[in-house]
Write a protein that holds these residues in place. Structure first.
Motif, mmCIF file in Angstrom:
data_model
loop_
_atom_site.group_PDB
_atom_site.id
_atom_site.type_symbol
_atom_site.label_atom_id
_atom_site.label_comp_id
_atom_site.label_asym_id
_atom_site.label_seq_id
_atom_site.Cartn_x
_atom_site.Cartn_y
_atom_site.Cartn_z
ATOM 1 N N GLY A 178 0.809 -1.205 0.000
ATOM 2 C CA GLY A 178 0.000 0.000 0.000
ATOM 3 C C GLY A 178 0.842 1.255 0.000
ATOM 4 O O GLY A 178 2.065 1.222 -0.111
ATOM 5 N N ASP A 179 0.156 2.390 0.146
ATOM 6 C CA ASP A 179 0.841 3.680 0.092
ATOM 7 C C ASP A 179 1.733 3.936 1.299
ATOM 8 O O ASP A 179 2.668 4.747 1.221
ATOM 9 C CB ASP A 179 -0.184 4.815 -0.017
ATOM 10 C CG ASP A 179 -0.813 4.895 -1.388
ATOM 11 O OD1 ASP A 179 -0.310 4.234 -2.327
ATOM 12 O OD2 ASP A 179 -1.823 5.623 -1.536
ATOM 13 N N ASP A 180 1.450 3.271 2.419
ATOM 14 C CA ASP A 180 2.212 3.520 3.642
ATOM 15 C C ASP A 180 2.806 2.218 4.183
ATOM 16 O O ASP A 180 2.316 1.652 5.162
ATOM 17 C CB ASP A 180 1.324 4.177 4.695
ATOM 18 C CG ASP A 180 2.108 4.612 5.924
ATOM 19 O OD1 ASP A 180 3.350 4.525 5.904
ATOM 20 O OD2 ASP A 180 1.473 5.031 6.913
ATOM 21 N N PRO A 181 3.874 1.727 3.551
ATOM 22 C CA PRO A 181 4.482 0.480 4.044
ATOM 23 C C PRO A 181 5.028 0.616 5.458
ATOM 24 O O PRO A 181 5.123 -0.379 6.181
ATOM 25 C CB PRO A 181 5.595 0.209 3.040
ATOM 26 C CG PRO A 181 5.878 1.515 2.392
ATOM 27 C CD PRO A 181 4.576 2.249 2.363
ATOM 28 N N ALA A 182 5.379 1.840 5.881
ATOM 29 C CA ALA A 182 5.907 2.004 7.233
ATOM 30 C C ALA A 182 4.900 1.555 8.287
ATOM 31 O O ALA A 182 5.281 1.019 9.339
ATOM 32 C CB ALA A 182 6.304 3.466 7.463
ATOM 33 N N GLU A 183 3.620 1.750 8.017
ATOM 34 C CA GLU A 183 2.596 1.324 8.970
ATOM 35 C C GLU A 183 2.582 -0.195 9.087
ATOM 36 O O GLU A 183 2.482 -0.750 10.191
ATOM 37 C CB GLU A 183 1.224 1.833 8.539
ATOM 38 C CG GLU A 183 0.106 1.456 9.496
ATOM 39 C CD GLU A 183 -1.242 2.013 9.078
ATOM 40 O OE1 GLU A 183 -2.188 1.904 9.879
ATOM 41 O OE2 GLU A 183 -1.347 2.551 7.953
ATOM 42 N N VAL A 184 2.702 -0.881 7.956
ATOM 43 C CA VAL A 184 2.741 -2.349 7.970
ATOM 44 C C VAL A 184 3.973 -2.839 8.716
ATOM 45 O O VAL A 184 3.905 -3.771 9.531
ATOM 46 C CB VAL A 184 2.731 -2.893 6.527
ATOM 47 C CG1 VAL A 184 2.822 -4.420 6.531
ATOM 48 C CG2 VAL A 184 1.479 -2.432 5.787
ATOM 49 N N LEU A 185 5.114 -2.209 8.460
ATOM 50 C CA LEU A 185 6.356 -2.639 9.111
ATOM 51 C C LEU A 185 6.290 -2.424 10.619
ATOM 52 O O LEU A 185 6.785 -3.255 11.396
ATOM 53 C CB LEU A 185 7.539 -1.867 8.528
ATOM 54 C CG LEU A 185 7.774 -2.029 7.027
ATOM 55 C CD1 LEU A 185 8.965 -1.196 6.586
ATOM 56 C CD2 LEU A 185 7.987 -3.493 6.656
ATOM 57 N N ARG A 186 5.665 -1.338 11.033
ATOM 58 C CA ARG A 186 5.557 -1.072 12.465
ATOM 59 C C ARG A 186 4.601 -2.051 13.131
ATOM 60 O O ARG A 186 4.878 -2.576 14.221
ATOM 61 C CB ARG A 186 5.098 0.362 12.698
ATOM 62 C CG ARG A 186 5.138 0.783 14.168
ATOM 63 C CD ARG A 186 4.739 2.233 14.346
ATOM 64 N NE ARG A 186 3.343 2.475 14.003
ATOM 65 C CZ ARG A 186 2.926 3.102 12.924
ATOM 66 N NH1 ARG A 186 3.784 3.548 12.038
ATOM 67 N NH2 ARG A 186 1.627 3.282 12.700
ATOM 68 N N GLU A 187 3.472 -2.334 12.484
ATOM 69 C CA GLU A 187 2.477 -3.204 13.097
ATOM 70 C C GLU A 187 2.911 -4.667 13.086
ATOM 71 O O GLU A 187 2.733 -5.380 14.081
ATOM 72 C CB GLU A 187 1.146 -3.053 12.370
ATOM 73 C CG GLU A 187 0.472 -1.699 12.600
ATOM 74 C CD GLU A 187 -0.861 -1.594 11.896
ATOM 75 O OE1 GLU A 187 -1.232 -2.540 11.176
ATOM 76 O OE2 GLU A 187 -1.546 -0.565 12.078
ATOM 77 N N LYS A 188 3.497 -5.112 11.974
ATOM 78 C CA LYS A 188 3.819 -6.532 11.845
ATOM 79 C C LYS A 188 5.271 -6.872 12.198
ATOM 80 O O LYS A 188 5.561 -8.001 12.588
ATOM 81 C CB LYS A 188 3.520 -7.007 10.426
ATOM 82 C CG LYS A 188 2.037 -6.949 10.081
ATOM 83 C CD LYS A 188 1.774 -7.583 8.717
ATOM 84 C CE LYS A 188 0.286 -7.621 8.411
ATOM 85 N NZ LYS A 188 0.004 -8.274 7.095
ATOM 86 N N GLY A 189 6.176 -5.900 12.030
ATOM 87 C CA GLY A 189 7.585 -6.170 12.302
ATOM 88 C C GLY A 189 8.115 -5.465 13.527
ATOM 89 O O GLY A 189 9.247 -5.719 13.943
ATOM 90 N N ARG A 190 7.341 -4.543 14.093
ATOM 91 C CA ARG A 190 7.740 -3.761 15.266
ATOM 92 C C ARG A 190 9.034 -3.002 15.007
ATOM 93 O O ARG A 190 9.955 -2.971 15.816
ATOM 94 C CB ARG A 190 7.863 -4.641 16.518
ATOM 95 C CG ARG A 190 6.680 -5.573 16.766
ATOM 96 C CD ARG A 190 5.364 -4.831 16.750
ATOM 97 N NE ARG A 190 5.156 -3.993 17.944
ATOM 98 C CZ ARG A 190 4.220 -3.044 18.007
ATOM 99 N NH1 ARG A 190 3.431 -2.793 16.967
ATOM 100 N NH2 ARG A 190 4.094 -2.338 19.113
ATOM 101 N N VAL A 191 9.093 -2.390 13.829
ATOM 102 C CA VAL A 191 10.208 -1.525 13.465
ATOM 103 C C VAL A 191 9.626 -0.253 12.853
ATOM 104 O O VAL A 191 8.700 -0.312 12.046
ATOM 105 C CB VAL A 191 11.178 -2.227 12.483
ATOM 106 C CG1 VAL A 191 10.472 -2.681 11.215
ATOM 107 C CG2 VAL A 191 12.358 -1.328 12.142
ATOM 108 N N ALA A 192 10.144 0.916 13.287
ATOM 109 C CA ALA A 192 9.582 2.197 12.863
ATOM 110 C C ALA A 192 10.507 2.858 11.841
ATOM 111 O O ALA A 192 11.670 3.146 12.130
ATOM 112 C CB ALA A 192 9.389 3.112 14.056
#
Length: 356
Positions: A304-318
Motif C-alpha cells: 500500500g501507500d504507507d508500508p511504514a505502517e505495515v512494518l511497524r504493526e507486523k515487524g515492530r520496526v519504525a
C-alpha cells in the motif's frame, strides 16, 4: 514515541557518542557555568575556514547566526519572495518544507525527481517547466533528503542556468553537506561562478554531521550579490549558546571524527544493499551518495501507500512514512543508517518478518 518493543530507525539523528572535541567544549562550558546568552564568537569563522578546506568554497560574506537551518531558509525566502508566491521543491522532500511553506502563505510547487535503473536524479525538463510557470524561488536540498543525492557541478550549473533564465532565486539547504560518502565531494551551490549563485542564500549547520540538532545553532550565508537578511539581529537572539560552542568545536576540530563516521555509514549503506538484494530483492534501494538515510521502495511488495505502517504493526520496526515526503513518497519509507551494525541487522530482520 512508540511502544517499548518497537525498534526506532526513523528520526534523523545518530546512535553515536559525541565527537571528543565537541564533548570537551560542551563539558568545559557547563563546568564553568557558561550557559548564558549566545554570542557568535568564532562560529562563523570556523565554518568559513571549514568550507574552504573541505569544499574549496570561499564564503562570500560573514554568515548570520540562526537557530536552525529551517529558520534560516524561511528568513532567506522572506528576502526573495512573499506570501502567495510559488516556491519549487524537488520531491520527495524534507517534510518541514511543506509545513513551513504553508504556514508562511507560500505555494509549494512539487517538481518530482526522475528515477531510472541508476537511481534518482534531477528532472531538468520538469524543473524548467516549473520555473517557467511563474515560480519566484527554488528550495534546493543539496545533498538531498531523503534520496541521498549529492548533486554534481554540472547539475548545479544547469539549475543555475534555469534560475537565471526565469528569474528564480535559489535558497539552498546544505545541512547534510559534510555527510557525503567517502570519495564523493560536496559542491555548494553558492560556490558556482554564476549570477544565480551570487543571488543565492545557503543554510548550513554542524547539527546533522555531529549530532547537535538539539543545541540549536546554524548559519545563513548570503551570496555575493545578496543583501544581509533584514531580520539578522533578531535571528541571532534565538540561537542556543551551547550550539554555537559545539558547532565551533565541530568545524574547527571535528574533521577526523567526521571522516571515521562517514566510513562507518558507508559500510552500513553497502551492507544494507547486499542484505536487501539477498533477502528482499523486491525492495528497490539506491545506496545514498550523501546523508545517513536510506530511501526504500516497497511498491513491488504490495504493502500500500504507507508500508511504514505495515512494518511497524507486523515487524515492530519504525521507519518514516514515505508519504510524509509528498505524494511521490507513496509506497516508500525512509530508514536511518546511522546506527550500529547489530541494530541495523535487527531492523532488517524485522522488516523481513513483516513482509514475509
Amino acid at each position: 514515541m512508540y511502544e517499548p518493543d518497537v525498534l526506532p530507525l526513523f528520526v534523523a539523528e545518530m546512535d553515536s557518542a559525541l565527537a571528543p572535541p565537541v564533548a570537551a567544549a560542551l563539558t568545559a562550558a557547563v563546568e564553568r557555568g557558561d550557559t548564558g546568552y549566545p554570542h557568535p564568537g568564532r562560529f562563523p569563522a570556523a565554518f568559513t575556514a571549514f568550507a574552504e578546506r573541505r569544499y574549496g568554497w570561499v564564503v562570500p560574506s560573514e554568515p548570520v547566526l540562526v537557530a536552525d537551518v529551517m529558520v534560516g531558509l524561511m528568513a532567506a525566502l522572506d528576502e526573495v519572495c512573499g506570501p502567495g508566491d510559488a516556491v519549487v521543491v524537488s520531491t520527495p522532500a524534507y517534510p518541514p518544507f511543506f509545513r513551513n511553506l504553508e504556514l508562511s502563505g507560500r505555494r509549494l510547487v512539487s517538481s518530482p525527481l526522475k528515477v531510472s535503473a541508476e537511481g534518482f536524479a534531477l528532472d531538468l525538463d520538469r524543473l524548467e517547466a516549473d520555473f517557467a510557470s511563474g515560480a519566484k524561488a527554488y528550495l534546493l536540498c543539496n545533498p538531498h533528503n531523503p534520496c541521498g543525492l549529492a548533486y554534481s557541478r554540472a547539475e548545479l550549473l544547469a539549475v543555475a542556468g534555469l534560475a537565471e533564465r526565469y528569474g528564480v532565486r535559489v535558497v539552498a539547504d546544505e545541512i547534510h553537506a559534510p555527510l557525503t560518502m567517502p570519495g564523493v565531494g560536496h559542491v555548494p551551490f553558492a560556490s558556482l561562478d554564476t549570477e544565480a549563485s551570487a543571488l543565492a542564500y545557503t543554510a548550513v549547520s554542524a547539527s546533522k554531521a555531529w549530532n547537535l540538532a538539539g543545541l540549536k545553532a546554524a548559519l545563513l550565508v548570503s551570496g555575493a550579490a545578496c543583501a544581509r537578511p533584514a531580520s539578522a539581529r533578531d535571528l541571532e537572539e534565538h540561537v542556543g549558546h551551547l550550539g554555537v560552542l559545539g558547532g565551533t568545536a565541530a568545524f574547527e576540530e571535528g574533521e577526523e571524527w567526521l571522516d571515521g563516521l562517514r566510513a562507518a555509514i558507508a559500510v552500513n549503506a553497502a551492507w544494507l544493499g547486499a542484505e536487501l538484494a539477498r533477502r528482499l530483492p523486491e525492495v528497490a534501494y539506491f545506496p545514498p551518495r550523501a546523508t545517513y538515510l536510506a530511501w526504500l521502495d516497497f511498491r513491488a511488495l504490495g504493502l500500500g501507500d504507507d508500508p511504514a505502517e505495515v512494518l511497524r504493526e507486523k515487524g515492530r520496526v519504525a521507519l518514516v512514512p514515505g508519504l510524509d515526503f509528498g505524494a511521490e513518497g507513496a509506497g516508500f519509507a525512509r530508514l536511518n543508517l546511522a546506527t550500529s551494525p547489530a541494530i541495523l541487522a535487527e531492523g532488517v530482520d524485522r522488516i523481513v518478518k513483516a513482509v514475509r
